[in-house]
Write a protein that holds these residues in place. Sequence first.
Motif, PDB file in Angstrom:
ATOM      1  N   CYS A 133       0.828  -1.216   0.000  1.00  0.00           N
ATOM      2  CA  CYS A 133       0.000   0.000   0.000  1.00  0.00           C
ATOM      3  C   CYS A 133       0.863   1.268   0.000  1.00  0.00           C
ATOM      4  CB  CYS A 133      -0.919   0.002   1.218  1.00  0.00           C
ATOM      5  SG  CYS A 133      -2.067   1.405   1.225  1.00  0.00           S
ATOM      6  N   ARG A 134       0.456   2.203  -0.851  1.00  0.00           N
ATOM      7  CA  ARG A 134       1.094   3.511  -0.934  1.00  0.00           C
ATOM      8  C   ARG A 134       0.032   4.607  -0.827  1.00  0.00           C
ATOM      9  NH1 ARG A 134       4.310   0.196  -0.215  1.00  0.00           N
ATOM     10  NH2 ARG A 134       6.228  -0.272  -1.366  1.00  0.00           N
ATOM     11  N   GLY A 135      -1.005   4.317  -0.057  1.00  0.00           N
ATOM     12  CA  GLY A 135      -2.137   5.230   0.038  1.00  0.00           C
ATOM     13  C   GLY A 135      -1.843   6.525   0.763  1.00  0.00           C
ATOM     14  N   CYS A 136      -0.799   6.557   1.579  1.00  0.00           N
ATOM     15  CA  CYS A 136      -0.334   7.793   2.208  1.00  0.00           C
ATOM     16  C   CYS A 136       1.185   7.705   2.304  1.00  0.00           C
ATOM     17  CB  CYS A 136      -0.979   8.008   3.579  1.00  0.00           C
ATOM     18  SG  CYS A 136      -0.316   6.946   4.889  1.00  0.00           S
ATOM     19  N   GLY A 137       1.816   8.748   2.813  1.00  0.00           N
ATOM     20  CA  GLY A 137       3.267   8.786   2.817  1.00  0.00           C
ATOM     21  C   GLY A 137       3.946   8.047   3.949  1.00  0.00           C
TER      22      GLY A 137
END
Length: 208
Positions: free
Chosen positions: A24-28
Amino acid sequence: MSDAGEFVPDTTALPKLRASAAACRGCGLYRDATRTVFGAGPKSARIMLVGEQPGDSEDLAGEPFVGPAGRLLDKALADSGVDRARVYVTNAVKHFKFTRDERGKRRIHQKPSRTEVVSCRPWLTAELAAVQPELVVLLGATAAQSLLGTGFKVTQRRGEVVELPGDFTGAHAVATVHPSAILRAPDREKAYADFVDDLRTAVRVLKD
């Protein structure tokens, strides 16, 4: 605003969800964390425990609630008559957010922002859909507000039995403090006793 939704597969299979969450790369937050820390426990669990985010120990181990707060939680569950092996445990945010001390060595927990909580919410929603617990125990303000809204105040409503909103109406929820707050409490003995009382109140809503 980006979120984890595009990374969440259309499945209720926990192994597939866990594998997908690792990418997952949904936020930093993934940039500094060691790994994604997904939930753990049986799909048949009647109780789901939701905390804020993984801590340093959890980030290194890749499992939720394995550090000091997790050990206290284990004891409290036992004292309230709950077998942790039959409970699903997870967090509202799946990556460890931290800053470093002055020497740059020790990693110090930082509270996730509302944006980060909202960005990660599709994973929590997917876990709820997969497990379909009868009872969700929300540990701390971040966890409680992730599902009950920003207006929910744990200080005012801890131990109160409420219904989960939205698609999960029918499941009960009880908010209480996070175990880490007990470790910091001036009167740890009383804080622990109150926490166990909250857990006992929560499990009484389960049908036999």
